[in-house]
Design an enzyme around this catalytic site. Structure first.
Site, short mmCIF file in Angstrom:
data_model
loop_
_atom_site.label_atom_id
_atom_site.label_comp_id
_atom_site.label_asym_id
_atom_site.label_seq_id
_atom_site.Cartn_x
_atom_site.Cartn_y
_atom_site.Cartn_z
N GLU A 127 48.97 46.70 41.63
CA GLU A 127 48.50 45.93 40.48
C GLU A 127 49.24 44.61 40.35
O GLU A 127 48.63 43.57 40.09
CB GLU A 127 48.64 46.74 39.18
N TYR B 62 47.33 44.55 30.42
CA TYR B 62 46.42 44.89 31.52
C TYR B 62 47.07 45.88 32.49
O TYR B 62 46.50 46.94 32.80
CB TYR B 62 45.98 43.62 32.30
N ASP C 173 40.41 42.65 31.73
CA ASP C 173 40.85 41.50 32.52
C ASP C 173 39.68 40.52 32.57
O ASP C 173 38.67 40.72 31.89
CB ASP C 173 41.31 41.94 33.92
#
Length: 316
Positions: free
Chosen positions: A57, A142, A160
């Site tokens: 991520e 996020y 996002d």
DNA sequence: GTCCGGGTTT
DNA sequence: AAACCCGGAC
């Protein structure tokens, strides 16, 4: 709890998901079926290890997915666990980051710090809730939801720019963060954050990108989609960045890259390696470089030694 | 050559 | 609100 949003929801021009709960269910099912039938097979979609997910991520936030694939595998080979990463020298992590052209070197520092937090503050066990994950360095809303979702199936709806674009087009959700938040949450099927967040971001990635490919990608939401109906595929505004060429960002990146190839370098040796027109007393000279290096030192990415006479820089 | 992507920190 | 990175697509 009951929401206090009734007034905004009833506002007549309020954007919206279908009124009928069964219809909402149909919207959900259509997306999940579409995703499960076919999607890009990224390696991080084959693991639920929170550390591996976190690494993917953090890398994905800033980089084209193709390059992330190689960097992710290399990174995990070198530092397979949070404990291994925590034990590494930060300069090695930053070198790796720079060497793989991942950009935003501060994030290598954050990732290293997050690994240290997990090992020292959480006894090596990742927390499983978005709120706790948010306490890790470099992990914002996020990333916290992404890790909670993909590692523990325990996240809230991620928001996002992919998700914003999809919601704005499909349901005419206004370009407003709280609206995106509200609609995204209302849409996500309870307790299915792993498949759901993967699916909605896949939709934003392959069907509903900047240039939409509704029919080519077989978008499962065409029959409900506001944009498909009206032909208006406007996307929410994304803040534009200042010019990169010639920017401080560009030279910071070059400095880190050069310093990862040399143990340490005097400023006047470093200068010519990041800028061909460097000359100590020129307009882009030692004073200019000194300032850049000082800012990197403030970011704890670089260390300056020998302040009297011949300043020398090295990765920290 | 120009445009593009995108979350977190301070 | 501003700073942060760089390769690849077009």
């Amino acid at each position: 709890m009951t929401d206090g949003d009734a007034s905004t929801l009833d506002a007549g021009d309020a954007p919206a998901l279908p009124d009928d709960p069964e219809e909402v269910e149909a919207v959900r099912d259509a997306l999940v079926e579409w995703y499960e039938a076919d999607h890009r097979d990224f390696p991080w979609r084959r693991t639920h290890d929170p550390y591996e997910i976190l690494v993917s991520e953090v890398m994905s936030q800033q980089t084209q997915l193709n390059r992330v694939v190689a960097a992710w595998a290399d990174f995990l080979e070198k530092w397979p666990t949070a404990a291994a990463l925590a034990a590494a020298d930060r300069s090695d992590v930053v070198s790796f980051w720079s060497g793989h052209s991942l950009g935003y070197n501060n994030r290598a520092k954050y990732l290293h710090e997050a690994a240290r937090q997990v090992t020292e503050e959480y006894g090596g066990e990742f927390p499983e809730s978005p709120d706790e994950l948010s306490e890790l360095m470099g992990v914002g809303p996020y990333t916290a939801n992404a890790v909670a979702s993909f590692a523990f199936d325990n996240g809230d709806a991620v928001v996002d720019t992919n998700v914003k674009r999809v919601l704005h087009r499909a349901f005419d959700t206004p370009d407003d963060d709280t609206a995106f938040e509200r609609v995204a949450s209302a849409l996500m099927p309870e307790g299915e954050s792993c498949v759901w967040n993967n699916a909605i971001m896949e939709l934003g990635g392959v069907a509903c990108g900047k240039t939409p490919r509704c029919d080519e990608a077989g978008c499962p939401w065409r029959k409900w989609c506001h944009a498909y109906e009206t032909g208006d595929f406007t996307a929410p505004d994304v803040p534009t960045q200042p010019e990169f060429e010639g920017s401080r960002r560009q030279f910071r990146g070059r400095i880190v890259r050069v310093l990862s190839e040399y143990d340490e370098l005097a400023l006047d040796e470093l200068g010519p390696k990041i800028r061909v027109d460097y000359s100590p007393n020129g307009s882009y000279g030692r004073a200019w470089l000194q300032e850049l290096v000082s800012e990197l030192a403030d970011d704890e990415l670089v260390e300056i030694e020998d302040w009297d006479g011949n300043p020398t820089a090295k990765l920290r």
